[in-house]
Design a protein around this motif. Structure first.
Motif, PDB file in Angstrom:
ATOM      1  N   LEU A   1      -5.674  -4.735  -5.047  1.00  0.00           N
ATOM      2  CA  LEU A   1      -6.421  -5.174  -3.985  1.00  0.00           C
ATOM      3  C   LEU A   1      -5.696  -5.085  -2.481  1.00  0.00           C
ATOM      4  O   LEU A   1      -5.883  -4.849  -1.310  1.00  0.00           O
ATOM      5  CB  LEU A   1      -6.868  -6.920  -3.820  1.00  0.00           C
ATOM      6  CG  LEU A   1      -7.670  -7.256  -4.497  1.00  0.00           C
ATOM      7  CD1 LEU A   1      -7.980  -8.750  -4.380  1.00  0.00           C
ATOM      8  CD2 LEU A   1      -9.147  -6.725  -4.151  1.00  0.00           C
ATOM      9  N   VAL A   2      -4.222  -4.558  -2.758  1.00  0.00           N
ATOM     10  CA  VAL A   2      -3.249  -4.436  -1.628  1.00  0.00           C
ATOM     11  C   VAL A   2      -2.354  -2.923  -2.091  1.00  0.00           C
ATOM     12  O   VAL A   2      -2.020  -3.006  -3.133  1.00  0.00           O
ATOM     13  CB  VAL A   2      -2.098  -5.795  -1.477  1.00  0.00           C
ATOM     14  CG1 VAL A   2      -1.156  -5.427  -0.385  1.00  0.00           C
ATOM     15  CG2 VAL A   2      -3.041  -7.083  -1.330  1.00  0.00           C
ATOM     16  N   TYR A   3      -2.246  -2.623  -1.022  1.00  0.00           N
ATOM     17  CA  TYR A   3      -1.497  -1.165  -0.989  1.00  0.00           C
ATOM     18  C   TYR A   3      -0.410  -1.199  -0.044  1.00  0.00           C
ATOM     19  O   TYR A   3      -0.541  -1.741   1.034  1.00  0.00           O
ATOM     20  CB  TYR A   3      -2.252   0.172  -0.597  1.00  0.00           C
ATOM     21  CG  TYR A   3      -3.211   0.188  -1.796  1.00  0.00           C
ATOM     22  CD1 TYR A   3      -2.864   1.023  -3.147  1.00  0.00           C
ATOM     23  CD2 TYR A   3      -4.454  -0.545  -2.060  1.00  0.00           C
ATOM     24  CE1 TYR A   3      -3.874   1.155  -4.234  1.00  0.00           C
ATOM     25  CE2 TYR A   3      -5.431  -0.315  -2.853  1.00  0.00           C
ATOM     26  CZ  TYR A   3      -4.908   0.450  -4.045  1.00  0.00           C
ATOM     27  OH  TYR A   3      -5.909   0.632  -4.919  1.00  0.00           O
ATOM     28  N   THR A   4       0.952  -0.857  -0.436  1.00  0.00           N
ATOM     29  CA  THR A   4       2.103  -0.833   0.737  1.00  0.00           C
ATOM     30  C   THR A   4       2.562   0.516   0.813  1.00  0.00           C
ATOM     31  O   THR A   4       2.585   1.253  -0.009  1.00  0.00           O
ATOM     32  CB  THR A   4       3.294  -1.705   0.268  1.00  0.00           C
ATOM     33  OG1 THR A   4       3.575  -1.124  -1.169  1.00  0.00           O
ATOM     34  CG2 THR A   4       3.108  -3.103   0.124  1.00  0.00           C
ATOM     35  N   VAL A   5       2.048   1.020   2.143  1.00  0.00           N
ATOM     36  CA  VAL A   5       2.317   2.473   2.636  1.00  0.00           C
ATOM     37  C   VAL A   5       3.520   2.769   3.308  1.00  0.00           C
ATOM     38  O   VAL A   5       3.622   1.855   4.143  1.00  0.00           O
ATOM     39  CB  VAL A   5       1.151   2.902   2.851  1.00  0.00           C
ATOM     40  CG1 VAL A   5      -0.190   2.738   1.864  1.00  0.00           C
ATOM     41  CG2 VAL A   5       0.673   2.676   4.245  1.00  0.00           C
ATOM     42  N   SER A   6       3.788   3.941   3.430  1.00  0.00           N
ATOM     43  CA  SER A   6       4.800   4.410   4.550  1.00  0.00           C
ATOM     44  C   SER A   6       4.604   5.669   4.952  1.00  0.00           C
ATOM     45  O   SER A   6       4.975   6.583   4.246  1.00  0.00           O
ATOM     46  CB  SER A   6       6.403   4.051   4.003  1.00  0.00           C
ATOM     47  OG  SER A   6       7.334   4.727   4.876  1.00  0.00           O
ATOM     48  N   THR A   7       4.141   5.846   6.053  1.00  0.00           N
ATOM     49  CA  THR A   7       3.650   7.135   6.318  1.00  0.00           C
ATOM     50  C   THR A   7       4.998   7.915   6.936  1.00  0.00           C
ATOM     51  O   THR A   7       4.982   9.306   6.499  1.00  0.00           O
ATOM     52  CB  THR A   7       2.808   7.180   7.634  1.00  0.00           C
ATOM     53  OG1 THR A   7       3.360   6.403   8.693  1.00  0.00           O
ATOM     54  CG2 THR A   7       1.626   6.448   7.413  1.00  0.00           C
ATOM     55  N   ARG A   8       6.045   7.274   7.270  1.00  0.00           N
ATOM     56  CA  ARG A   8       7.333   8.030   7.841  1.00  0.00           C
ATOM     57  C   ARG A   8       7.846   8.770   6.435  1.00  0.00           C
ATOM     58  O   ARG A   8       8.368   9.809   6.336  1.00  0.00           O
ATOM     59  CB  ARG A   8       8.336   6.997   8.220  1.00  0.00           C
ATOM     60  CG  ARG A   8       9.492   7.873   8.658  1.00  0.00           C
ATOM     61  CD  ARG A   8      10.417   6.998   9.555  1.00  0.00           C
ATOM     62  NE  ARG A   8      10.559   5.788   9.119  1.00  0.00           N
ATOM     63  CZ  ARG A   8      11.549   4.728   9.690  1.00  0.00           C
ATOM     64  NH1 ARG A   8      11.869   5.101  11.074  1.00  0.00           N
ATOM     65  NH2 ARG A   8      12.097   3.722   9.314  1.00  0.00           N
ATOM     66  N   ASP A   9       8.083   7.849   5.459  1.00  0.00           N
ATOM     67  CA  ASP A   9       8.784   8.217   4.171  1.00  0.00           C
ATOM     68  C   ASP A   9       7.477   9.402   3.533  1.00  0.00           C
ATOM     69  O   ASP A   9       8.070  10.266   2.588  1.00  0.00           O
ATOM     70  CB  ASP A   9       9.011   7.162   3.324  1.00  0.00           C
ATOM     71  CG  ASP A   9      10.463   6.366   3.624  1.00  0.00           C
ATOM     72  OD1 ASP A   9      10.929   7.158   4.621  1.00  0.00           O
ATOM     73  OD2 ASP A   9      10.826   5.713   3.016  1.00  0.00           O
TER      74      ASP A   9
END
Length: 717
Positions: free
Chosen positions: A332-340
């Motif tokens: 249900l949850v995603y942790t994203v980093s656009t910079r990386d």
């Protein structure tokens, strides 16, 4: 109003089929406050790092931004502005609310409504505009250029140039700009299509919890309602304790229960942001195992996921049926980093989870495109079979078919379906009664919670006045979304959500209904009247209705020694699929209106009281408005406001049942008359369509085989 109004059914269907040339957009909504990282995430999803400007420290417009792909070579944007009348309505409210200074005890010079209104006036009319009256402003020449048609168009070959020109319309510039940002209603962006953003997918940036402008706020609600998937976006540093977060999740759940939304996920952005030493200090028991920033980010993200998923799942269980597909999701949850994702400084691209989200979108696209193609082939097949039946010279088989009693049988089954639908919809009566009782019990506490903001009225009286001006709904930067009508209806939703979702369940995995899947009726299943509602909700009943009808027509064919491939049998089976698919589209639209009826009804009841409170002036304005609310809401509750809202919902469900039955009887009767039509009664001679029928049959069998092989393997990540 009844669904069906067919004049020349075959010609109309043929014309409609010719117009179906592309996939209706599958809308993926990004819900989140300004600065949550929506634009950065959207850029990463479409593979264009800086196409849409990111907010940073700048304030961005609160308009809707739609991004989709197309098969041209240009980057294009259409900036839609408020109409002249829409702006006049807004201008009048800005002047009225901003100009009030009578109640000095309530006044606050930093009031957001005053500052926001003045910024809009100065941007459009120049310095000193805040001191002019409404009539004077109408006579004042705008300082910005308004194009004919009130749509600003941008078209560029290169992404960098396009982004530079588009940026001023996305980000607010209060000074030194010819951009009419207060008038921007929404922005359409079209970019060259690719495998990452295929034609048919549309990302929708839906800012915050709404907009202070009435028209843009209506667009906010419409945008949420039209999304098949909703992503609730939150900065990892504000993923807990943010005042907007519960409201955004609530909006998502309402869209899932009462609308067309088939999936909700939480996307936590900026997951690479972490102070290693501070994190290790707080993780004393496990700090020894954390060797570097990468390990710390991975562990922190895992913990954030677990905590948020537990919290969200707990809330969902209170609102959804126990067998809801959303509750079965592993993620249900995603942790994203656009910079990386772009730089791979601390996390690999895979660890940023953006590739995982892209793959999910790709699966949705392929599934829906196949569903659309399958629906198109089925409808084309039905028409070709009708034409084939028209050309049949076997009068004996047509006569046997007509005299078999199939129309009487289908009418009886439709009557049985009506009784089953009545039982199905009656499931909500008791939860509605419980919700009404709960609403009556706690409405005073709800009202006090709505009218109490902080320890004093300082700065709140203008917000309250804006709420009144907009019939109970206002979006404030300080207080987020304020919706008196929805708050008063909340106890009703708390009681009915699970039951309502259960009645309309079974279409959650796809925006195309499973109704169109051809399957044989189970042996010995009897008729609809005997089965009642044991099979489940509305979609189960309609599918069973289809199965029984198709089984009956096959029995007639065998009794009359007609081959299984006789066109009359095939045509009827195919046409039942087409009828139910069209019916489903209307049911979904009506479902949304029915679900949203309690707060709409409450708003209508309280409208005159909102207007009365909005006219209050002078010393003690805030307390006088509060007094009007307390007195009149109590009066309307005593006048059965909640009970009438319940009756409105039940009446709408009853009307839906009647229209479903009427539509089925009328459409099936038309199909049977067309099947029975002798060739000599045709006004024209039909061409030989044998080859077309064979090609459509080949495509149909191929798609049906793939569908059966894929069944059950198409889950979200």
């Amino acid at each position: 109003m009844p669904f069906c109004a067919l004049g020349s059914p075959v010609r109309e269907r043929l014309d409609t089929l010719k117009k179906k040339t592309s996939l209706d957009p599958i809308c993926i909504g990004f819900l989140g406050r300004t600065g949550a990282g929506k634009s950065s995430l959207l850029n990463a999803m479409i593979g264009k790092k800086l196409l849409l400007p990111v907010s940073g420290e700048e304030s961005c417009t609160s308009c809707i931004v739609q991004v989709k792909g197309s098969w041209n070579d240009y980057f294009e944007a259409r900036i839609h502005l408020l109409s002249e009348q829409e702006w006049k309505d807004e201008l009048k409210k800005i002047v009225e609310v901003s100009g009030e200074t009578e109640d000095d005890s309530d006044d606050d010079g930093s009031d957001e409504i005053v500052n926001d209104g003045r910024a809009k006036l100065c941007a459009l009319y120049g310095a000193g505009a805040e001191n002019k009256s409404y009539e004077e402003l109408l006579q004042t020449k705008l300082q910005v250029t308004i194009p004919v048609g009130r749509v600003i168009k941008i078209k560029k070959k290169k992404a960098k140039e396009f982004s530079r020109v588009l940026e001023p319309y996305i980000c607010v510039r209060n000074e030194g700009s010819n951009v009419p940002w207060p008038l921007i209603k929404y922005v359409e962006v079209t970019i060259p299509g690719s495998d990452i953003l295929p034609e048919g997918i549309m990302y929708v940036d839906i800012p915050g919890t709404g907009d202070s402008n009435r028209t843009r706020d209506e667009m906010w609600k419409q945008s949420v309602d039209m999304c098949s998937v909703l992503w609730i976006i939150s900065d990892i540093e504000r993923s807990t304790g943010e005042k907007e977060q519960p409201q955004l999740l609530n909006a998502g759940i309402k869209a899932y229960v009462g609308g067309i939304c088939m999936d909700i996920i939480m996307v936590v952005t900026k997951s690479d942001k972490l102070d290693l030493e501070e994190y290790k200090r707080r993780q004393r028991n496990t700090s020894a195992s954390i060797k570097n920033l990468h390990d710390a980010i991975i562990k922190r993200n895992k913990d954030v996921k677990k905590n948020m998923e537990d919290s969200i799942r707990k809330k969902l269980k209170k609102r959804l049926p126990s067998d809801s597909e959303l509750l079965k999701k592993s993620d249900l949850v995603y942790t994203v980093s656009t910079r990386d994702f772009w730089e791979a400084k601390h996390l690999s691209p895979k660890e940023t989870e953006i590739p995982k989200l892209r793959e999910y979108i790709k699966r949705i696209y392929l599934r829906e495109k196949k569903n659309l193609l399958m629906g198109y082939i089925k409808e084309a097949r039905g028409l070709l079979l009708l034409f084939k039946s028209f050309g049949s010279k076997q009068h004996i088989s047509k006569q046997h078919f007509q005299e078999s009693g199939v129309e009487e049988f289908m009418n009886k089954e439709t009557d049985a379906l009506e009784k089953s639908l009545d039982k199905c919809f009656s499931q909500i009566k008791q939860p509605l009664c419980d919700g009404v009782q709960r609403a009556r019990t706690c409405y005073k506490d709800i009202v006090e919670g709505m009218l109490t903001k902080g320890t004093s009225n300082r700065g709140f009286h203008r917000t309250l006045k804006a709420v009144c001006e907009r019939n109970g709904v206002y979006v404030s930067k300080a207080f987020a979304r304020i919706d008196f009508n929805d708050n008063l209806a909340r106890p009703i939703y708390d009681k009915i959500d699970g039951t309502f979702g259960g009645i309309f369940r079974n279409v959650e995995n796809s925006t195309q209904a499973t109704l169109t899947t051809v399957s044989e009726a189970r042996p010995g299943c009897g008729n609809l009247q005997q089965r009642g509602t044991d099979e489940g909700g509305l979609w189960d009943l309609l599918k069973n209705f289809k199965d029984v009808g198709q089984k009956k027509i096959e029995q007639i064919g065998k009794a009359n020694k007609l081959p299984n491939g006789r066109s009359e049998i095939e045509t009827f089976n195919c046409e039942i699929d087409v009828i139910l698919t069209k019916l489903r589209q209307e049911i979904l639209r009506r479902k949304m209106d029915i679900y949203q009826s309690p707060p709409v009804f409450i708003q209508d009841v309280l409208r005159l009281h909102y207007q009365e409170a909005s006219r209050v002036r002078g010393l003690g304005t805030c307390e006088k408005m509060k007094g009007i609310f307390r007195k009149n809401i109590k009066k309307e509750v005593n006048n059965s406001m909640f009970e009438k809202a319940k009756l409105k919902m039940m009446s709408s469900l009853s009307q839906l049942k009647e229209d479903i039955v009427e539509c089925l009887k009328k459409e099936i009767s038309i199909v049977l008359k067309l099947i029975w039509l002798p060739q000599e009664q045709l006004a024209v001679r039909l061409p030989d369509i044998t080859e077309e029928c064979q090609e459509i049959e080949r495509l149909y069998r191929e798609l049906n085989t793939e569908e059966q092989g894929r069944d059950g393997k198409d889950e979200a990540p």
